[in-house]
Scaffold this motif. Structure first.
Motif, PDB file in Angstrom:
ATOM      1  N   GLU B  16      32.945  17.863  37.615  1.00  0.00           N
ATOM      2  CA  GLU B  16      33.338  18.887  38.579  1.00  0.00           C
ATOM      3  C   GLU B  16      34.680  19.499  38.199  1.00  0.00           C
ATOM      4  O   GLU B  16      34.836  20.733  38.259  1.00  0.00           O
ATOM      5  CB  GLU B  16      33.430  18.270  39.981  1.00  0.00           C
ATOM      6  CG  GLU B  16      33.819  19.272  41.042  1.00  0.00           C
ATOM      7  CD  GLU B  16      33.887  18.616  42.422  1.00  0.00           C
ATOM      8  OE1 GLU B  16      32.891  18.770  43.149  1.00  0.00           O
ATOM      9  OE2 GLU B  16      34.880  17.958  42.740  1.00  0.00           O
ATOM     10  N   LEU B  17      35.612  18.680  37.759  1.00  0.00           N
ATOM     11  CA  LEU B  17      36.935  19.200  37.417  1.00  0.00           C
ATOM     12  C   LEU B  17      36.845  20.218  36.289  1.00  0.00           C
ATOM     13  O   LEU B  17      37.428  21.301  36.347  1.00  0.00           O
ATOM     14  CB  LEU B  17      37.852  18.028  37.026  1.00  0.00           C
ATOM     15  CG  LEU B  17      39.289  18.426  36.677  1.00  0.00           C
ATOM     16  CD1 LEU B  17      39.953  19.095  37.873  1.00  0.00           C
ATOM     17  CD2 LEU B  17      40.100  17.220  36.218  1.00  0.00           C
ATOM     18  N   VAL B  18      36.063  19.875  35.251  1.00  0.00           N
ATOM     19  CA  VAL B  18      35.922  20.797  34.114  1.00  0.00           C
ATOM     20  C   VAL B  18      35.295  22.112  34.578  1.00  0.00           C
ATOM     21  O   VAL B  18      35.778  23.205  34.272  1.00  0.00           O
ATOM     22  CB  VAL B  18      35.067  20.151  33.002  1.00  0.00           C
ATOM     23  CG1 VAL B  18      34.743  21.167  31.918  1.00  0.00           C
ATOM     24  CG2 VAL B  18      35.792  18.960  32.418  1.00  0.00           C
ATOM     25  N   VAL B  22      36.839  26.046  34.669  1.00  0.00           N
ATOM     26  CA  VAL B  22      36.152  27.231  34.137  1.00  0.00           C
ATOM     27  C   VAL B  22      36.031  28.305  35.227  1.00  0.00           C
ATOM     28  O   VAL B  22      36.321  29.482  35.004  1.00  0.00           O
ATOM     29  CB  VAL B  22      34.752  26.849  33.603  1.00  0.00           C
ATOM     30  CG1 VAL B  22      33.967  28.095  33.218  1.00  0.00           C
ATOM     31  CG2 VAL B  22      34.882  25.910  32.415  1.00  0.00           C
ATOM     32  N   ALA B  23      35.621  27.863  36.434  1.00  0.00           N
ATOM     33  CA  ALA B  23      35.432  28.826  37.527  1.00  0.00           C
ATOM     34  C   ALA B  23      36.734  29.538  37.863  1.00  0.00           C
ATOM     35  O   ALA B  23      36.774  30.767  37.978  1.00  0.00           O
ATOM     36  CB  ALA B  23      34.881  28.104  38.761  1.00  0.00           C
ATOM     37  N   VAL B  24      37.816  28.764  38.001  1.00  0.00           N
ATOM     38  CA  VAL B  24      39.107  29.378  38.343  1.00  0.00           C
ATOM     39  C   VAL B  24      39.563  30.305  37.223  1.00  0.00           C
ATOM     40  O   VAL B  24      40.077  31.400  37.470  1.00  0.00           O
ATOM     41  CB  VAL B  24      40.161  28.281  38.630  1.00  0.00           C
ATOM     42  CG1 VAL B  24      41.555  28.879  38.705  1.00  0.00           C
ATOM     43  CG2 VAL B  24      39.832  27.551  39.924  1.00  0.00           C
ATOM     44  N   ALA B  25      39.319  29.904  35.968  1.00  0.00           N
ATOM     45  CA  ALA B  25      39.720  30.747  34.833  1.00  0.00           C
ATOM     46  C   ALA B  25      38.972  32.083  34.880  1.00  0.00           C
ATOM     47  O   ALA B  25      39.562  33.152  34.681  1.00  0.00           O
ATOM     48  CB  ALA B  25      39.447  30.025  33.517  1.00  0.00           C
ATOM     49  N   PRO B  77      32.468  24.090  42.186  1.00  0.00           N
ATOM     50  CA  PRO B  77      32.798  25.130  41.197  1.00  0.00           C
ATOM     51  C   PRO B  77      32.052  26.453  41.435  1.00  0.00           C
ATOM     52  O   PRO B  77      32.642  27.523  41.327  1.00  0.00           O
ATOM     53  CB  PRO B  77      32.368  24.492  39.870  1.00  0.00           C
ATOM     54  CG  PRO B  77      32.429  23.034  40.111  1.00  0.00           C
ATOM     55  CD  PRO B  77      32.058  22.837  41.555  1.00  0.00           C
ATOM     56  N   ILE B  78      30.759  26.367  41.795  1.00  0.00           N
ATOM     57  CA  ILE B  78      30.005  27.601  42.006  1.00  0.00           C
ATOM     58  C   ILE B  78      30.575  28.389  43.182  1.00  0.00           C
ATOM     59  O   ILE B  78      30.796  29.590  43.106  1.00  0.00           O
ATOM     60  CB  ILE B  78      28.511  27.289  42.283  1.00  0.00           C
ATOM     61  CG1 ILE B  78      27.863  26.709  41.043  1.00  0.00           C
ATOM     62  CG2 ILE B  78      27.790  28.551  42.713  1.00  0.00           C
ATOM     63  CD1 ILE B  78      26.403  26.397  41.250  1.00  0.00           C
ATOM     64  N   THR B  80      33.533  28.174  44.470  1.00  0.00           N
ATOM     65  CA  THR B  80      34.854  28.684  44.121  1.00  0.00           C
ATOM     66  C   THR B  80      34.728  29.972  43.309  1.00  0.00           C
ATOM     67  O   THR B  80      35.428  30.957  43.558  1.00  0.00           O
ATOM     68  CB  THR B  80      35.628  27.640  43.289  1.00  0.00           C
ATOM     69  OG1 THR B  80      35.653  26.424  44.028  1.00  0.00           O
ATOM     70  CG2 THR B  80      37.026  28.098  42.980  1.00  0.00           C
ATOM     71  N   LEU B  81      33.810  29.959  42.363  1.00  0.00           N
ATOM     72  CA  LEU B  81      33.612  31.135  41.517  1.00  0.00           C
ATOM     73  C   LEU B  81      33.155  32.332  42.348  1.00  0.00           C
ATOM     74  O   LEU B  81      33.707  33.430  42.246  1.00  0.00           O
ATOM     75  CB  LEU B  81      32.587  30.803  40.424  1.00  0.00           C
ATOM     76  CG  LEU B  81      32.240  31.923  39.456  1.00  0.00           C
ATOM     77  CD1 LEU B  81      33.489  32.493  38.815  1.00  0.00           C
ATOM     78  CD2 LEU B  81      31.291  31.418  38.378  1.00  0.00           C
ATOM     79  N   LEU B  82      32.158  32.118  43.221  1.00  0.00           N
ATOM     80  CA  LEU B  82      31.639  33.221  44.031  1.00  0.00           C
ATOM     81  C   LEU B  82      32.712  33.749  44.972  1.00  0.00           C
ATOM     82  O   LEU B  82      32.926  34.956  45.089  1.00  0.00           O
ATOM     83  CB  LEU B  82      30.411  32.762  44.837  1.00  0.00           C
ATOM     84  CG  LEU B  82      29.111  32.618  44.052  1.00  0.00           C
ATOM     85  CD1 LEU B  82      28.032  32.004  44.933  1.00  0.00           C
ATOM     86  CD2 LEU B  82      28.637  33.972  43.528  1.00  0.00           C
ATOM     87  N   ASN B  83      33.400  32.826  45.642  1.00  0.00           N
ATOM     88  CA  ASN B  83      34.454  33.233  46.569  1.00  0.00           C
ATOM     89  C   ASN B  83      35.537  34.029  45.832  1.00  0.00           C
ATOM     90  O   ASN B  83      35.987  35.075  46.291  1.00  0.00           O
ATOM     91  CB  ASN B  83      35.039  31.979  47.237  1.00  0.00           C
ATOM     92  CG  ASN B  83      35.907  32.306  48.454  1.00  0.00           C
ATOM     93  OD1 ASN B  83      36.029  31.511  49.363  1.00  0.00           O
ATOM     94  ND2 ASN B  83      36.507  33.488  48.494  1.00  0.00           N
ATOM     95  N   GLY B  84      35.892  33.533  44.645  1.00  0.00           N
ATOM     96  CA  GLY B  84      36.921  34.206  43.846  1.00  0.00           C
ATOM     97  C   GLY B  84      36.474  35.583  43.387  1.00  0.00           C
ATOM     98  O   GLY B  84      37.223  36.565  43.471  1.00  0.00           O
ATOM     99  N   LEU B  85      35.243  35.680  42.909  1.00  0.00           N
ATOM    100  CA  LEU B  85      34.745  36.981  42.458  1.00  0.00           C
ATOM    101  C   LEU B  85      34.687  37.962  43.623  1.00  0.00           C
ATOM    102  O   LEU B  85      34.999  39.142  43.472  1.00  0.00           O
ATOM    103  CB  LEU B  85      33.355  36.835  41.831  1.00  0.00           C
ATOM    104  CG  LEU B  85      33.321  36.207  40.438  1.00  0.00           C
ATOM    105  CD1 LEU B  85      31.880  36.074  39.951  1.00  0.00           C
ATOM    106  CD2 LEU B  85      34.129  37.031  39.447  1.00  0.00           C
ATOM    107  N   GLY B  86      34.279  37.441  44.795  1.00  0.00           N
ATOM    108  CA  GLY B  86      34.262  38.294  45.978  1.00  0.00           C
ATOM    109  C   GLY B  86      35.654  38.825  46.280  1.00  0.00           C
ATOM    110  O   GLY B  86      35.848  40.013  46.513  1.00  0.00           O
TER     111      GLY B  86
END
Lengths: 484, 453
Positions: B16-18, B22-25, B77-78, B80-86
């Motif tokens: 999950e950390l890895v 990636v998601a935050v990057a 991670p997913i 986080t990625l979606l929320n961030g992209l939004g």
């Protein structure tokens, strides 16, 4: 409960698949047609985001894009103002585009498939994309002469190269300044467009090819003569009746000549002389003798009733159907319901000038990409062969006498043989006649064929005739081309 | 009931950390990309804002290590990625001339959502505890669902009465109601599943349950129709009813429920179609979005997606602002335009993964309630994505629903973070090795008797 959860998983998979398929249809299969939907602002913005190709006449741009600081990035400029408006058209954010700006948009905007390979190179090399430039066939001097001649009058002028069909001049009056519509001040554009479209003089109309068709008057006698000569029953010396007026069959009205008196001694006149002096009675009788089918068939061969793109669509000229005898007599002298565009009349002269071969008129000579590589050129094409070369040469001689000692002397150019035909078309009582001149020069080696139309007699008014008003204008335009 | 394999389970927290890094990057790169494309410079707050976002995400990760070490490693991670992209897209639309100012609010709600999710992991150490409040949740859910109809606090925004407003603060209660009602459904159905599936008679070859067992189903149907009729919210109605039918099917393993449910929904929809002009308009725009003189919002979205094509214009280089609601209901066309078909596929696959992970937690879970709850929550996300994305891509008529995690909207974001917390909690339970020394005293479902009342 695990089996139904798995099955529910399949339902979810199906739901997501339908979304993937729908997205693919929109963004891949239908993307192009959606991009081209009218009113798609994104496509419009995209077209403003890169340098649009220029429209050139000779070596000069008559329409080009210059960078701006506002959101639309590139402003379309027309340095000659209204002079080339009929050819270039306008390019407006709000009102779209017209004429060549519209017809050649794919090239000018750089989105044409023919530019695909070059676009690819641009993407790879990181250069900014740029549209292709379009070279018009117009002759700057002829266009200038035509524009000046029409100032203050309503009318249109078309000049063609009879050998190729290239359009050398196309002017319409009144016209408009396309800069007004290309402005990025959209409120200003809106008020300009409203003003132009409400103006009763219809400045947005290209009178040379669209909109108002005009009765061609006596210029139609060229087509009668062609039909007569092609029938084999007539020669330029054939004798026709030429009284001062002709009673229209089945009516009590009379069709008079434009001048007082008969057309020749003993009310007789030769075909050649009848054309020279524009004898109405002789041609009315000739039309009736040839029959409406023969006249209509010749008109159609010259292009009446046929569609044509130059690339703008030319409104087809009209020769009416199911004519009575009296109507045929009037139609034969270009009255009644016969209607023509100046383009059509210019094509008739050009066909005579080119030995009977009528070339398709065209406005765009070539398209070049930004590296000046030619992407596309227009090859001259035969539109129709309405008359034989013998007929053409007989008509050529007859039309020369119109200018040398007939109604068209105003078009004579010293030292050069000019052929032509005048027209003075009544169109309803209470208005002045629409006056015409069409012809070509030099008659022995034609370089230019013209048609000039001035609505309602122009500045001369009631006294106007084709010979008086239109012929001198034609002379100026032909001189501009020949270089006198 | 099935159990997970007997191999010694790993916590997978490092995986999950890895993935989280990636998601935050990706989110930070996207944020930098927008700044470079629009202002030709890196955003000045890249370090502070981006750092804050990363800290929030990694804090959640640490909470999971502590409170739910066996939770599914892919979900956080997913999400986080979606929320961030939004957030990036909302920020990008804020930057257009005359654009809104929605990103700061969305960022605040992201924090609220994460805090709520973390709190839930603390407060609910075992999801089975939620069963204690079955009927309270059910009642609260239906009340919340109907609150927008109340005078004074009910608000009609964009033609749908699905909002409540309290002192300048508006909230979409159906988002929270969705969770409460899912918990209620799961708990109620686990109790009555045997009665529903075993008792009854066959009519026309379909096994029909008894009338008294039909009661709650009819109430659910009427409630969703009520939402449809009185709140003009087809999306929420479809979501609730689809959710209920799906859970009913999973609980009873009887296809007749699906047929009954779909039949009822179609009948209700047809009735609504006959009765309401705005509904007919939606359907007619579904068939042809390019009708002159009618709403062009679908048309504009379609043209935006078409402009994106295969690979998109790139973040900050398209014109998503030309579409109405470009940062909420139509955020999917905004992504389609700027990230292209490729980017849209990636986003849909991310949603697919969330749903798949949720269903997997359901399968692996040891108790019936957990199974149903995980399935219901996962299926609700699937339905919501289908309804909103299907609406803008013309799979179904357009209805107003938010896109989970992407759309600007506080209530939606909060609710979806809570859903993810619940899924994490259930998956933790599912993958946790059972402690032989401490028998699971709450797990009484396996021996439950058939109650026919």
């Amino acid at each position: 409960m695990n089996a139904p959860i798995r099955r529910l998983g399949l339902v979810v998979a199906a739901m997501f698949c339908s979304l993937l398929v729908a997205a693919t249809i929109i963004q891949f299969a239908q993307a192009r047609s959606l991009d081209n939907k009218p009113g798609n602002r994104r496509t419009l913005l995209a077209s403003y985001s890169k340098e649009r190709g220029s429209i050139l006449v000779g070596g000069n741009a008559v329409a080009y894009s210059s960078p701006t600081d506002d959101q639309l990035k590139w402003l379309r400029k027309y340095p000659q103002g209204p002079m080339y408006a009929a050819a270039t058209g306008y390019y407006s954010f709000t009102y779209g585009s017209s004429a060549v700006e519209r017809e050649y948009n794919d090239f000018l905007s750089g989105s044409s498939d023919k530019l695909f390979y070059r676009r690819l190179v641009d993407i790879v090399t990181g250069k900014s994309a740029q549209g292709a430039s379009v070279q018009l066939t117009l002759n700057a001097k002829a266009q200038q002469a035509a524009t000046n001649a029409l100032k203050g009058q309503r009318g249109a002028i078309v000049a063609l190269d009879p050998k190729t069909g290239a359009i050398l001049a196309m002017a319409t009056s009144p016209t408009y300044d396309p800069n007004l519509l290309a402005s990025h001040d959209l409120n200003e554009v809106q008020s300009a467009f409203t003003r132009l479209s409400k103006d009763p003089a219809q400045p947005l109309l290209n009178r040379a090819i669209n909109g108002n068709l005009y009765p061609p008057g006596s210029t139609f006698k060229i087509i009668d003569t062609a039909a007569a000569l092609e029938s084999g029953k007539y020669t330029p010396d054939s004798t026709l009746p030429g009284p001062a007026s002709l009673r229209l069959p089945g009516t009590n009205s009379y069709l008079p000549n434009d001048f007082p008196g008969n057309c020749g001694p003993g009310d007789k006149v030769s075909l050649s002389r009848a054309l020279t002096i524009s004898c109405n009675t002789a041609y009315a009788q000739l039309g009736m003798d040839l029959g409406q089918d023969a006249v209509r068939s010749m008109a159609t061969k010259f292009g009446f009733g046929r569609s044509l793109d130059i690339p703008m669509t030319v409104t087809p000229s009209v020769f009416p159907k199911d004519l009575g005898k009296a109507q045929l007599a009037q139609s034969a002298i270009g009255q009644f319901d016969v209607r023509a565009t100046p383009m059509q009349i210019a094509m008739v002269s050009a066909a005579v000038a080119n030995g009977g071969k009528e070339m398709s008129p065209y406005l765009v000579q070539s398209v070049r990409d930004k590296n000046l590589d030619v992407i596309q050129t227009t090859d001259p094409k035969t539109f129709s062969t309405p008359i034989s070369s013998d007929t053409a040469s007989q008509l050529n001689t007859m039309m020369q006498s119109v200018v040398s000692d007939g109604t068209g002397t105003g078009a004579a150019i010293p030292g050069i043989k000019v052929a032509g035909k005048t027209g003075t078309a009544e169109h309803g009582s209470g208005t002045n006649a629409d006056v015409w001149f069409t012809g070509f020069a030099p008659a022995d080696n034609p370089k230019v064929a013209v048609a000039v139309l001035v609505e309602n007699g122009g500045t001369v008014g009631q006294e106007a005739t084709g010979g008086l008003v239109a012929a001198p204008i034609a002379k100026q335009v032909m001189e501009a081309v020949i270089g006198k | 009931m099935s159990t997970v394999d007997e191999a010694p389970p790993k916590t997978r927290r490092n995986t999950e950390l890895v993935l989280l890094i990636v998601a935050v990057a990706i989110v930070l790169i996207a944020y930098a990309n927008v700044g470079l494309a629009i202002d030709d410079s890196l955003p000045v707050d890249l370090v502070t804002l981006g750092g804050g976002f990363a800290i929030v995400a990694f804090a959640f990760h640490l909470v999971l290590r502590w409170k739910a070490p066996y939770a599914d490693p892919v979900l956080l991670p997913i999400v986080t990625l979606l929320n961030g992209l939004g957030l990036v897209m909302i920020h990008r639309i804020d930057l257009t001339p005359g654009g809104p100012n929605a990103a700061p609010k969305q960022l605040m709600w992201t924090a609220v959502g994460v805090i709520a999710a973390v709190a839930l992991l603390f407060v609910v150490p075992d999801h089975r505890r939620l069963r204690r409040y079955t009927f309270i949740f059910g009642l609260a859910g239906f009340v919340l669902l109907l609150t927008p109809l109340l005078p004074l606090i009910g608000k009609n925004i964009n033609g749908s009465r699905v909002w409540i407003g309290l002192g300048g603060f508006s909230f979409q209660p159906s988002e929270i109601a969705k969770i409460l009602i899912t918990i209620f459904f799961a708990s109620y159905l686990v109790q009555t599943r045997d009665a529903l599936s075993l008792v009854g008679r066959r009519v026309l070859g379909l096994p029909l349950p008894r009338a008294r067992d039909m009661g709650p189903i009819m109430i659910a149907w009427l409630a969703s129709l009520g939402v449809l009729v009185f709140e003009s919210d087809l999306g929420t109605s479809l979501l609730f009813f689809g959710l209920f039918v799906g859970m009913l099917y999973v609980a009873t393993e009887r296809r007749s429920w699906i047929i009954i449910g779909i039949g009822l929904f179609l009948a209700g929809s047809y009735l609504a179609y006959l009765l309401f002009a705005h509904f007919q308009e939606r359907v007619s725009l579904w068939f042809d979005p390019f009708q002159p003189g009618k709403s062009d919002q679908i048309a504009k979205g379609l043209m935006g997606m078409a402009a994106g094509g295969m690979f998109g214009t790139g973040l900050g280089q398209g014109h998503p602002e030309l579409t109405y609601f470009a940062n909420s209901d139509f955020i999917i066309p905004s992504f389609g335009e700027e990230l292209g078909l490729v980017g849209l596929f990636a986003i849909l696959v991310l949603y697919g993964l969330i749903v798949e992970r949720g269903l997997r937690a359901g399968i692996a879970c040891r108790d019936g309630f957990g199974k149903l709850l995980a399935t219901g929550l996962a299926f609700s996300i699937a339905l919501q994505v289908f309804v909103v994305v299907g609406g803008v891509t013309r799979v179904i008529p357009l209805t107003g629903l938010t896109t989970p995690f992407l759309s600007a909207g506080g209530s939606s974001l909060l609710a979806n973070w809570v859903i993810v917390a619940l899924l994490l909690r259930i998956s933790n339970q599912a993958r946790q090795p059972s402690d032989p020394e401490r028998p699971e005293r709450l797990s009484t479902d396996d021996t439950q008797v058939v109650k026919i009342r």
